[in-house]
Design a protein around this motif. Structure first.
Motif, PDB file in Angstrom:
ATOM      1  N   TRP A  30       0.700  -1.252   0.069  1.00  0.00           N
ATOM      2  CA  TRP A  30      -0.007  -0.142  -0.078  1.00  0.00           C
ATOM      3  C   TRP A  30       0.894   1.326  -0.142  1.00  0.00           C
ATOM      4  CZ3 TRP A  30      -4.210  -1.454  -1.704  1.00  0.00           C
ATOM      5  CH2 TRP A  30      -4.828  -2.886  -1.086  1.00  0.00           C
ATOM      6  N   ASP A  47      -7.947   0.545  -0.728  1.00  0.00           N
ATOM      7  CA  ASP A  47      -9.084   0.626  -1.278  1.00  0.00           C
ATOM      8  C   ASP A  47     -10.067   1.177  -0.437  1.00  0.00           C
ATOM      9  OD1 ASP A  47      -8.174  -2.539  -2.480  1.00  0.00           O
ATOM     10  OD2 ASP A  47      -8.514  -1.023  -3.595  1.00  0.00           O
ATOM     11  N   ARG A  53     -10.657   0.477   3.014  1.00  0.00           N
ATOM     12  CA  ARG A  53     -10.386  -0.952   3.383  1.00  0.00           C
ATOM     13  C   ARG A  53      -8.790  -0.771   4.055  1.00  0.00           C
ATOM     14  NH1 ARG A  53      -8.031  -5.686   1.364  1.00  0.00           N
ATOM     15  NH2 ARG A  53      -7.599  -4.693  -0.744  1.00  0.00           N
ATOM     16  N   ALA A  61      -4.365  -7.410  -1.587  1.00  0.00           N
ATOM     17  CA  ALA A  61      -4.977  -6.646  -2.399  1.00  0.00           C
ATOM     18  C   ALA A  61      -6.419  -7.430  -2.734  1.00  0.00           C
ATOM     19  CB  ALA A  61      -4.277  -6.523  -3.928  1.00  0.00           C
ATOM     20  N   LEU A 108      -8.625   4.390  -3.460  1.00  0.00           N
ATOM     21  CA  LEU A 108      -8.532   3.540  -4.782  1.00  0.00           C
ATOM     22  C   LEU A 108     -10.080   3.547  -5.744  1.00  0.00           C
ATOM     23  CD1 LEU A 108      -5.884   1.021  -4.224  1.00  0.00           C
ATOM     24  CD2 LEU A 108      -5.700   3.080  -5.262  1.00  0.00           C
ATOM     25  N   ARG A 122     -18.027  -8.241 -11.169  1.00  0.00           N
ATOM     26  CA  ARG A 122     -17.492  -6.958 -10.670  1.00  0.00           C
ATOM     27  C   ARG A 122     -18.437  -5.985 -11.087  1.00  0.00           C
ATOM     28  NH1 ARG A 122     -11.333  -5.155  -9.829  1.00  0.00           N
ATOM     29  NH2 ARG A 122     -11.875  -4.007  -8.030  1.00  0.00           N
ATOM     30  N   GLU A 125     -19.487  -3.016  -8.750  1.00  0.00           N
ATOM     31  CA  GLU A 125     -18.363  -1.911  -8.433  1.00  0.00           C
ATOM     32  C   GLU A 125     -18.301  -0.920  -9.454  1.00  0.00           C
ATOM     33  OE1 GLU A 125     -14.825  -4.024  -7.065  1.00  0.00           O
ATOM     34  OE2 GLU A 125     -13.864  -2.057  -6.622  1.00  0.00           O
ATOM     35  N   LYS A 155     -10.622   3.937 -12.041  1.00  0.00           N
ATOM     36  CA  LYS A 155     -10.125   2.687 -12.507  1.00  0.00           C
ATOM     37  C   LYS A 155     -11.368   1.952 -13.522  1.00  0.00           C
ATOM     38  CE  LYS A 155     -11.124   0.437  -8.169  1.00  0.00           C
ATOM     39  NZ  LYS A 155     -10.560   0.044  -6.997  1.00  0.00           N
ATOM     40  N   HIS A 156     -10.857   0.901 -14.040  1.00  0.00           N
ATOM     41  CA  HIS A 156      -9.683   0.290 -14.388  1.00  0.00           C
ATOM     42  C   HIS A 156      -9.527   0.689 -15.853  1.00  0.00           C
ATOM     43  CE1 HIS A 156     -11.487  -2.319 -11.130  1.00  0.00           C
ATOM     44  NE2 HIS A 156     -10.191  -2.047 -10.536  1.00  0.00           N
ATOM     45  N   ARG A 166      -8.754 -11.948 -16.208  1.00  0.00           N
ATOM     46  CA  ARG A 166      -8.651 -10.403 -16.182  1.00  0.00           C
ATOM     47  C   ARG A 166      -7.268 -10.149 -16.276  1.00  0.00           C
ATOM     48  NH1 ARG A 166      -9.313  -7.971 -10.250  1.00  0.00           N
ATOM     49  NH2 ARG A 166      -8.608  -9.513  -9.286  1.00  0.00           N
ATOM     50  N   MET A 199      -5.841   4.475 -12.665  1.00  0.00           N
ATOM     51  CA  MET A 199      -5.305   3.105 -12.435  1.00  0.00           C
ATOM     52  C   MET A 199      -5.565   2.337 -13.733  1.00  0.00           C
ATOM     53  SD  MET A 199      -6.369  -0.058  -9.822  1.00  0.00           S
ATOM     54  CE  MET A 199      -6.242   0.644  -8.284  1.00  0.00           C
ATOM     55  N   TYR A 202      -5.560  -4.699 -15.861  1.00  0.00           N
ATOM     56  CA  TYR A 202      -4.786  -5.733 -15.988  1.00  0.00           C
ATOM     57  C   TYR A 202      -4.753  -6.060 -17.343  1.00  0.00           C
ATOM     58  CZ  TYR A 202      -5.167  -6.753 -10.801  1.00  0.00           C
ATOM     59  OH  TYR A 202      -4.948  -6.843  -9.611  1.00  0.00           O
ATOM     60  N   ASP A 234      -2.691  -1.355 -11.771  1.00  0.00           N
ATOM     61  CA  ASP A 234      -3.532  -2.533 -10.993  1.00  0.00           C
ATOM     62  C   ASP A 234      -2.633  -3.310 -10.115  1.00  0.00           C
ATOM     63  OD1 ASP A 234      -6.829  -3.939 -11.416  1.00  0.00           O
ATOM     64  OD2 ASP A 234      -5.332  -3.559  -9.589  1.00  0.00           O
ATOM     65  N   TRP A 235      -2.881  -3.843  -8.936  1.00  0.00           N
ATOM     66  CA  TRP A 235      -2.076  -4.379  -8.413  1.00  0.00           C
ATOM     67  C   TRP A 235      -1.323  -5.755  -9.052  1.00  0.00           C
ATOM     68  CZ3 TRP A 235      -3.260  -0.098  -6.791  1.00  0.00           C
ATOM     69  CH2 TRP A 235      -2.564   0.533  -5.457  1.00  0.00           C
ATOM     70  N   SER A 350     -11.696  -6.736  -3.310  1.00  0.00           N
ATOM     71  CA  SER A 350     -10.699  -5.664  -2.839  1.00  0.00           C
ATOM     72  C   SER A 350     -11.471  -4.562  -2.364  1.00  0.00           C
ATOM     73  CB  SER A 350      -9.675  -5.304  -3.907  1.00  0.00           C
ATOM     74  OG  SER A 350     -10.589  -4.655  -4.829  1.00  0.00           O
ATOM     75  N   GLU A 416     -15.345  -9.962  -7.229  1.00  0.00           N
ATOM     76  CA  GLU A 416     -14.254  -9.595  -8.063  1.00  0.00           C
ATOM     77  C   GLU A 416     -13.525 -11.111  -8.025  1.00  0.00           C
ATOM     78  OE1 GLU A 416     -11.472  -6.902  -6.053  1.00  0.00           O
ATOM     79  OE2 GLU A 416      -9.885  -7.468  -7.415  1.00  0.00           O
TER      80      GLU A 416
HETATM   81  C1  GLC Z   1      -7.479  -5.324  -7.084  1.00  0.00           C
HETATM   82  C2  GLC Z   1      -8.365  -4.817  -7.924  1.00  0.00           C
HETATM   83  C3  GLC Z   1      -8.174  -3.018  -7.832  1.00  0.00           C
HETATM   84  C4  GLC Z   1      -7.765  -2.684  -6.426  1.00  0.00           C
HETATM   85  C5  GLC Z   1      -6.386  -3.239  -6.415  1.00  0.00           C
HETATM   86  C6  GLC Z   1      -5.886  -3.004  -4.895  1.00  0.00           C
HETATM   87  O1  GLC Z   1      -6.827  -6.434  -7.820  1.00  0.00           O
HETATM   88  O2  GLC Z   1      -8.470  -4.942  -9.317  1.00  0.00           O
HETATM   89  O3  GLC Z   1      -9.494  -2.488  -8.157  1.00  0.00           O
HETATM   90  O4  GLC Z   1      -7.828  -1.406  -5.994  1.00  0.00           O
HETATM   91  O5  GLC Z   1      -6.068  -4.604  -6.594  1.00  0.00           O
HETATM   92  O6  GLC Z   1      -6.553  -3.999  -3.990  1.00  0.00           O
END
Ligand code: GLC
Length: 745
Positions: A30, A47, A53, A61, A108, A122, A125, A155-156, A166, A199, A202, A234-235, A350, A416
């Motif tokens: 983070w 997030d 979160r 993530a 995020l 998803r 979201e 995002k995304h 994905r 962001m 993927y 993205d992560w 996430s 997700e």
């Molecule tokens: C996740 C999600 C993204 C999120 C990130 C951090 O894979 O695709 O929306 O903000 O990773 O958790």
């Protein structure tokens, strides 16, 4: 919060290449790498789009590990149905404050991907199937959040419209569809709200990973749209760190324990990566240290809970109501369904929030009515003996004046990370609804879900249906507010409810196969598809009922320029309750023929609150983009001269009023070449009128006759010149081509 900013070039100038590279890849899940002796602090991110979160000690993530208690606001699927950007602003602001209270600099969200298929796991979201609505709500959210000093991360980016595969799948999308459907929400947010970060997604787009796509991250995002912030991955979305920096990615998240840093340093030293690209990204990452707030930020969780409740109530859509809602307090009510006791109010993955509290309908309803009997009806995990539970529910319903059934999707049905394979409710729930409706004098169904659920097989058995989506921690109370009439429902569908999955635009092309998903429906996403092809649906985009009735009058459309117009309409509340109506203006350019156009495109909207018996005048502007299509040859927006239907929609199907306007549009003089067709030469606005005078040929004159041109029109001009032989000179042809370029006119 103080921190080095882009202007501190002196501090940056002393950084070593390795120090610079260390800023372009996260320190951990983070946070970014601090460089104390250069006055560069670490930037913390968290997030998620509908609630913090915050994991302050490590974390993950995907929402497996615990996070700090935070307010769980209604996810985007609900806010999307509010059609209220001002409400989105309030939610964004509250999220910004909660983020800052944990020392978070970048929250995020929002997620603004378009709902291409109702099966996407998803969709909870994301806001909508329509880019205008998604963009307007996203702008509100980002402005609210960033007004606090926190940064957003839209995002995304881009074309991330499924969860299946994905991390690798290639979205095969033509440029016009990207420009008209999958880009506009991002474009509008960048241009109108300047998010601190974007962001990248993927997935690949036409074979190129979003994290290393210079067309996407440089040409479109920066050069065309003027994005000034940082592009973060993205992560885990980065595959080639040096290639990603070269393509315009600024920050890889999370870090890779030094591997990416070493690769970036090695690429610069080998001459494969220009150090100027590194410096550019370093400056953008360092600029993020200017986010945050001075000192501790206090959070009023009660106020945030109240906001979550009001937002949820404004998002609920009354789909059907045959003289049933709102309920009277003294009625004998059978409340059926585990969701009434154990509410499902957010999505998985996430974005999952450790909610500070949550309110179930069953508890909230007791504040409104003393005569409630509850029956679970079914088990959330689908196990256990539903027959006994169903029998108890039927018995309770038979003793009631009205049954309120809570049905929907359990946490494991969508999330997700994976997509659904059906839009139908579980069979046990459908059986329960039908059994209860068979004995209850009146039956209301309240739906809890992220992705759209089908209503077939039980819709006609019940008297009223409320679409409750996922409503956040206060959702149960919000549903009670609507069911008992404390709040007049004002939500409108932000996504079509189809009759069958087979009718949906992406059916057959979702979720793709062997690493590719073809966006075969092109621009006809959502209501665009159903309206253009005349495919019936259960409830269209934009649909929603009220406890009031509204009448619109005085609808006018005034052309204000070559490609703009102003819409005016009066909305009257002819009911006995204050309420809200959503003015929806659609444009139908399908008669224009240049390229395939949808029979409906939402081009302006406004939610207006109208007191009982009152009236409100609404004025909406249709700008150039309200009439334009993306021309892939010109790589620009074009407004075709001609007639446009402007429709005042009660929803995407029902027409309250309409008119046709003529627009001058754009006079496009495409450059003529020997490869251009005969038709293009004859129709060219500069060359066409002088063609037969310049090339004196009886044969050409004969070809120009309508019936001949219908047959010869698609021939390349080179073939025509060959047929004309000596009766045409090369000079004449060159002169005419120069004239098509505007030379020598
Ligand atoms: C996740 C999600 C993204 C999120 C990130 C951090 O894979 O695709 O929306 O903000 O990773 O958790």
């Amino acid at each position: 919060m103080s921190g080095a900013t882009e202007s501190d070039t002196s501090a940056l100038a002393v950084l070593t290449l390795e120090q610079k590279a260390s800023l372009l890849s996260g320190r951990d899940t983070w946070t970014t790498q601090p460089i104390e002796d250069a006055g560069i602090r670490s930037v913390r991110m968290s997030d998620g789009p509908n609630g913090l979160r915050a994991q302050l000690n490590g974390g993950d993530a995907l929402g497996f590990q615990p996070s700090e208690p935070s307010t769980c606001f209604p996810p985007a699927v609900a806010v999307g149905s509010s059609w209220d950007p001002e409400l989105a602003t309030k939610v964004g602001e509250a999220l910004g404050r909660e983020g800052l209270s944990f020392g978070i600099d970048v929250v995020l969200g929002p997620g603004v991907n378009i709902k291409r298929s109702p099966l996407c796991g998803r969709n909870f979201e994301y806001y909508s199937e329509d880019p205008l609505l998604a963009g307007a709500l996203g702008v509100g959210y980002v402005r609210g959040m960033q007004s606090t000093g926190a940064g957003a991360s839209v995002k995304h980016f881009a074309a991330n419209n499924q969860e299946t595969d994905r991390m690798r799948v290639s979205s095969e999308v033509d440029e016009r569809t990207l420009r008209e459907i999958y880009f506009p929400a991002f474009e509008r947010i960048v241009k109108e709200a300047q998010p601190a970060t974007v962001m990248c997604a993927y997935n690949r787009i036409n074979g190129v990973y979003s994290s290393e796509n210079p067309w996407l991250l440089k040409d479109v995002l920066r050069t065309e749209w003027g994005f000034e912030g940082a592009v973060i991955s993205d992560w885990g979305a980065v595959h080639r760190p040096a290639g990603a920096v070269a393509a315009g990615l600024d920050l890889e998240m999370p870090g890779t324990r030094g591997r990416s840093i070493r690769e970036i340093v090695a690429a610069v030293e080998a001459g494969d990566l220009d150090e100027a690209e590194v410096d550019r990204s370093v400056a953008r990452v360092v600029k993020l240290t200017g986010l945050g707030a001075e000192g501790k930020v206090a959070v009023d969780f009660d106020a945030h809970h109240a906001l979550a409740r009001a937002t949820a109530a404004a998002s609920i859509v009354l789909l059907k109501n045959e003289a049933t809602l709102p309920l009277e307090a003294q009625m004998r009510i059978a409340v059926v369904g585990e969701f009434a006791r154990t509410p499902r109010f957010q999505g998985g993955g996430s974005s999952h929030v450790n909610a500070v509290r949550s309110e179930a309908f069953l508890d909230a309803a007791t504040a409104h009515s003393a005569s409630i009997e509850f029956a679970a009806g079914f088990t959330l995990d689908g196990r256990g003996d539903d027959l006994d539970l169903r029998g108890a529910a039927v018995a309770a319903a038979s003793r009631s004046e009205v049954a309120v059934i809570f049905a929907g999707l359990a946490e494991s049905d969508e999330s997700e990370g994976y997509d659904r394979t059906t839009i139908e409710l579980p069979a046990s729930q459908i059986a329960l609804i039908r059994a209860v409706a068979a004995v209850a004098p009146k039956t209301v169904v309240v739906l809890s879900h992220g992705g759209v659920v089908g209503l077939e097989g039980w819709h006609d058995d019940v008297d009223a249906i409320l679409d409750g989506f996922l409503l956040g921690q206060a959702g149960g109370a919000a549903i009670a507010d609507v069911v008992f009439g404390v709040v007049n429902p004002s939500g409108r569908l932000a996504e079509t409810i189809p009759l069958r999955i087979e009718d949906t635009p992406a059916f057959g092309n979702f979720p793709g196969e062997q690493g590719h998903v073809v966006y075969g429906e092109r621009t006809l996403v959502g209501y665009r598809w159903y309206a253009t092809r005349g495919i019936p649906v259960r409830y269209p985009f934009g649909h929603g009922l009220s406890y009031s009735t509204f009448r619109t009058s005085g609808f006018t459309v005034t052309v204000t320029g070559d490609d703009t117009a102003t819409v005016r309409v009066t909305v009257e509340n002819t009911g006995t309750r204050d309420g809200a109506h959503v003015v929806q203006v659609y444009v139908d350019a399908s008669a224009l023929g240049t390229v395939q156009r949808s029979a409906r495109e939402l081009r302006a909207f406004r939610k207006v609150h109208v007191p009982a018996g009152g009236a409100v005048e609404v004025e909406l502007e249709l700008d150039r983009r309200g009439f334009a299509y993306w021309d892939v040859d010109l790589h620009d927006w074009v407004v075709t001269p001609g007639s446009y239907r402007v429709i005042l929609g009660r929803d995407a199907f029902a027409v309250d009023a309409e008119t046709t306007i003529d627009l001058v549009g754009d006079r496009i003089n495409r450059e003529l070449t020997m490869g251009s067709t005969a038709q293009e030469w004859f129709e060219h606005s500069v060359v066409g009128p002088v063609l037969l005078d310049t090339i004196q040929s009886d044969l050409l004159r004969a070809m120009a006759q309508p019936e001949a041109l219908r047959m010869l029109g698609s021939l390349p001009w080179q073939k025509i010149v060959n047929l004309l032989g000596d009766s045409v000179s090369r000079d004449d042809v060159d002169t005419l081509m120069a004239a098509s370029r505007g030379e020598g006119c």
